[in-house]
Design an enzyme around this catalytic site. Structure first.
Site, short mmCIF file in Angstrom:
data_model
loop_
_atom_site.label_atom_id
_atom_site.label_comp_id
_atom_site.label_asym_id
_atom_site.label_seq_id
_atom_site.Cartn_x
_atom_site.Cartn_y
_atom_site.Cartn_z
N GLU A 168 27.22 38.60 35.76
CA GLU A 168 26.60 38.42 37.09
C GLU A 168 27.28 37.29 37.85
O GLU A 168 27.47 37.36 39.07
CB GLU A 168 25.10 38.13 36.96
N TRP B 217 30.22 38.73 39.39
CA TRP B 217 29.93 39.41 40.67
C TRP B 217 29.95 38.40 41.81
O TRP B 217 30.43 38.67 42.91
CB TRP B 217 28.55 40.09 40.63
N TRP C 150 23.53 54.84 62.40
CA TRP C 150 22.40 54.04 61.89
C TRP C 150 21.31 53.95 62.94
O TRP C 150 21.57 53.86 64.14
CB TRP C 150 22.87 52.61 61.55
N ASN D 221 16.54 40.71 41.66
CA ASN D 221 17.77 41.45 41.97
C ASN D 221 17.57 42.96 42.06
O ASN D 221 18.03 43.61 43.00
CB ASN D 221 18.84 41.13 40.94
N TRP E 113 22.40 48.49 58.08
CA TRP E 113 22.37 47.50 56.99
C TRP E 113 22.49 46.08 57.52
O TRP E 113 22.01 45.13 56.89
CB TRP E 113 23.48 47.79 55.97
N TRP F 19 24.38 43.98 50.33
CA TRP F 19 23.98 44.93 51.37
C TRP F 19 24.99 46.05 51.54
O TRP F 19 24.63 47.23 51.67
CB TRP F 19 23.73 44.20 52.71
C1 LIG Z 1 20.92 43.39 48.95
C2 LIG Z 1 21.24 42.19 48.09
C3 LIG Z 1 21.29 40.93 48.68
C4 LIG Z 1 21.58 39.78 47.90
N1 LIG Z 1 21.64 38.56 48.51
C5 LIG Z 1 21.95 37.45 47.78
C6 LIG Z 1 22.04 36.16 48.39
O1 LIG Z 1 21.87 36.00 49.62
N2 LIG Z 1 22.31 35.10 47.59
C7 LIG Z 1 22.52 35.23 46.24
O2 LIG Z 1 22.76 34.22 45.55
N3 LIG Z 1 22.48 36.44 45.65
C8 LIG Z 1 22.19 37.54 46.37
N4 LIG Z 1 22.12 38.77 45.74
C9 LIG Z 1 22.46 38.87 44.30
C10 LIG Z 1 21.29 38.71 43.31
O3 LIG Z 1 20.22 39.52 43.67
C11 LIG Z 1 20.80 37.27 43.16
O4 LIG Z 1 21.89 36.41 42.98
C12 LIG Z 1 19.87 37.12 41.95
O5 LIG Z 1 18.74 37.94 42.12
C13 LIG Z 1 19.46 35.67 41.82
O6 LIG Z 1 18.53 35.50 40.77
P1 LIG Z 1 18.89 34.64 39.50
O7 LIG Z 1 19.45 33.33 39.90
O8 LIG Z 1 17.68 34.63 38.64
O9 LIG Z 1 20.05 35.51 38.86
P2 LIG Z 1 20.63 35.67 37.37
O10 LIG Z 1 20.40 37.07 36.98
O11 LIG Z 1 20.17 34.61 36.47
O12 LIG Z 1 22.21 35.52 37.62
C14 LIG Z 1 22.88 34.25 37.58
C15 LIG Z 1 23.60 34.01 38.88
O13 LIG Z 1 24.62 34.99 39.07
C16 LIG Z 1 24.73 35.28 40.47
N5 LIG Z 1 24.41 36.70 40.68
C17 LIG Z 1 23.51 37.44 40.00
N6 LIG Z 1 23.53 38.73 40.43
C18 LIG Z 1 24.45 38.78 41.42
C19 LIG Z 1 24.94 39.82 42.26
N7 LIG Z 1 24.49 41.07 42.18
N8 LIG Z 1 25.86 39.51 43.19
C20 LIG Z 1 26.35 38.25 43.29
N9 LIG Z 1 25.94 37.24 42.52
C21 LIG Z 1 25.01 37.49 41.59
C22 LIG Z 1 23.72 34.40 41.19
O14 LIG Z 1 24.38 33.24 41.65
C23 LIG Z 1 22.73 34.08 40.10
O15 LIG Z 1 22.03 32.87 40.32
C24 LIG Z 1 21.83 39.93 46.51
C25 LIG Z 1 21.77 41.20 45.93
C26 LIG Z 1 21.48 42.31 46.70
C27 LIG Z 1 21.42 43.66 46.05
#
Ligand SMILES: Cc1cc2nc3c(=O)[nH]c(=O)nc-3n(C[C@H](O)[C@H](O)[C@H](O)COP(=O)(O)OP(=O)(O)OC[C@H]3O[C@@H](n4cnc5c(N)ncnc54)[C@H](O)[C@@H]3O)c2cc1C
Length: 474
Positions: free
Chosen positions: A286, A289, A318, A353, A371, A394
């Site tokens: 993650e 990503w 859209w 997420n 979007w 997005w």
């Molecule tokens: C439509 C959409 C919008 C999002 N907007 C944001 C946003 O504005 N800011 C943001 O930080 N994340 C965003 N994410 C990614 C992700 O949803 C969040 O980072 C995650 O939910 C944060 O929770 P956590 O810290 O417990 O994640 P964990 O699951 O513990 O992951 C650890 C870290 O990895 C990174 N991460 C995790 N998943 C993703 C992912 N899919 N893409 C990129 N980085 C990721 C984050 O920095 C996160 O803190 C978005 C995802 C989607 C689908």
């Protein structure tokens, strides 16, 4: 040292190198730009979080006998002159900062570097936001990766060879969150003055319990996650009713924590097996990503200008229906899991997420709303708002992005709900109107509860229309 989205003292490369070069004669500054706040936008929850961490930085600097300046400017175009003036007044010879990659930030930095160059001040840029700096990983053809899996492979083989050294903080951390409104020093008064009109007090009340402030708080959250939850992350992360993820995103978004600190903690917690251990490898995936979307934003400037990565989708019709959009924003769609997700966002400033994907797909694929409207709404609400990850998420959901979900693979929110919130615990937590609904009906009460709306759209029909529209466009 110009702090931006790196609001920490520990493991901060610009601060570390700047400190060494300045032999202790260093001061900090931060620029609050009204245009960035309204246009990007930076929401009041995140501003409150930024403010709190600036207070800590400012206190730490003051306790070490160093100055910390906060400048407030109206327009981004005013930033170079403001920094130049400060540097001239303080006899600065060198400015250090960590890079940010979206286009406006790059243009801003270019202008600042040129302005300082004109008065003989040297600028030095470091990289801290991504673990592997953008531009460092390319395909065999020398082009940027557009697909996650090969990017992740290249990332892992690169990072395997890294010598991980954390930079210690050059000065003692301060851990006193600023809950009092009365400034305790001239520096604090300046900081409060700069943030005065940002509406941060309203956000403060509900946020401070959810997101404890400070580098030590972030480090504690990271350590607890690694100790208690990482081994089960692969399984637990998809269930919104559980605390299965780290909750570190607000800290990573404004740089209270570095991705390097996360990866080191993950590696140590898995006894060095961070690329094989199920939980650690999945979690680090993650973080990859996160790096990936930063690399993408740096490589494709059009994305910072609201353009889709898949150019053919520019022609998609859209909808911009404001009534539909409002129902989605408010969590009144009649689809329980979507409504619970949107209410979690509105009430806490954070969304799980899986639900970000589900609610974004519902907006773009069932309501067919642009979007970019959803992307902006998330930026207006999320305490972890991060342009690169948000844009990536997005565009993935809308099938307009790099390595996006194919347009014909549309998540059905009801099946997602049945699978990942089977007992409806999460739904009941955020949609109290449905508290008394029992059994599977919680996923589709379809007009049977008096004060809860019927679904605003037919899921099957809208899905089929969207697929047909994408197909025709392609
Ligand atoms: C439509 C959409 C919008 C999002 N907007 C944001 C946003 O504005 N800011 C943001 O930080 N994340 C965003 N994410 C990614 C992700 O949803 C969040 O980072 C995650 O939910 C944060 O929770 P956590 O810290 O417990 O994640 P964990 O699951 O513990 O992951 C650890 C870290 O990895 C990174 N991460 C995790 N998943 C993703 C992912 N899919 N893409 C990129 N980085 C990721 C984050 O920095 C996160 O803190 C978005 C995802 C989607 C689908």
């Amino acid at each position: 040292m110009w702090f931006r989205s790196d609001l920490r003292l520990t493991d901060n490369p610009a601060l570390h190198h700047g400190w060494q070069a300045a032999e202790g004669e260093l001061f900090g500054c931060y620029v609050l730009c009204e245009q960035f706040i309204t246009q990007h936008p930076i929401n009041s929850r995140q501003l409150w979080f930024i403010y709190q961490h600036l207070c800590l930085l400012q206190q730490a600097f003051e306790q070490a006998g160093l100055a910390f300046h906060v400048l407030r400017v109206q327009r981004a175009a005013d930033i170079p002159a403001a920094i130049k003036k400060l540097c001239a007044a303080q006899n600065v010879t060198k400015l250090v900062f960590n890079a940010e990659y979206p286009v406006n930030e790059l243009l801003r930095d270019k202008a600042v570097i040129a302005a300082l160059d004109a008065i003989g001040v040297v600028s030095k840029r470091y990289h801290d936001r991504a673990l592997v700096p953008p531009g460092m990983l390319t395909t065999q053809q020398g082009t940027p990766y557009k697909v996650y899996s090969p990017f992740a492979r290249a990332w892992r083989s690169q990072v395997m060879n890294f010598e991980f050294n954390l930079y210690d903080s050059p000065i003692a951390l301060s851990n006193k969150p600023n809950n009092s409104l009365a400034p305790q020093s001239p520096g604090q008064a300046m900081l409060q003055g700069a943030f005065a009109q940002c509406g941060i007090e309203a956000a403060a009340l509900s946020m401070s319990e959810l997101w404890p402030v400070g580098e030590q708080a972030a480090a504690k959250t990271l350590a607890e996650f690694c100790r208690n939850s990482m081994s089960n992350y692969r399984h637990a992360r998809d269930y919104p009713a559980l605390i299965g993820t780290s909750g570190l995103s607000p800290y990573l978004a404004i740089g209270v924590l570095s991705p390097k600190q996360c990866v080191i903690a993950g590696r140590d917690a898995s006894q060095g097996l961070w690329s094989e251990d199920e939980g650690a490898a999945c979690w680090i995936g993650e973080l990859i990503w996160r790096d990936f979307y930063m690399h993408i934003i740096a490589a494709f400037p059009a994305l910072s200008r609201h353009r889709p990565m898949q150019v053919y989708t520019e022609g998609f019709a859209w909808s911009r229906n404001q009534d539909d959009f409002k129902r989605w924003c408010e969590g009144q769609t009649g689809i329980p899991i979507v409504d619970a997700a949107m209410r979690q966002l509105n009430q806490t400033g954070w969304m799980h997420n899986r639900l970000r994907m589900v609610s974004a797909m519902f907006l773009t694929k069932n309501l067919r709303i642009d979007w970019r409207m959803g992307e902006r709404y998330f930026m207006e609400q999320l305490i972890d708002a991060d342009f690169c990850s948000n844009n990536g998420g997005w565009q993935w959901s809308a099938s307009t992005g790099t390595d996006a979900a194919p347009y014909f693979r549309i998540m059905n929110p009801q099946s997602q709900s049945e699978r990942f919130d089977a007992d409806g615990d999460f739904i009941r937590r955020f949609v109290p109107e449905l508290k008394s609904v029992i059994g599977k009906k919680i996923h589709n009460p379809a007009g049977s509860v008096e004060n809860y709306p019927a679904p605003m759209v037919d899921l099957k029909e809208s899905r089929a229309t969207t697929i047909a529209m994408f197909k025709a466009l392609k």
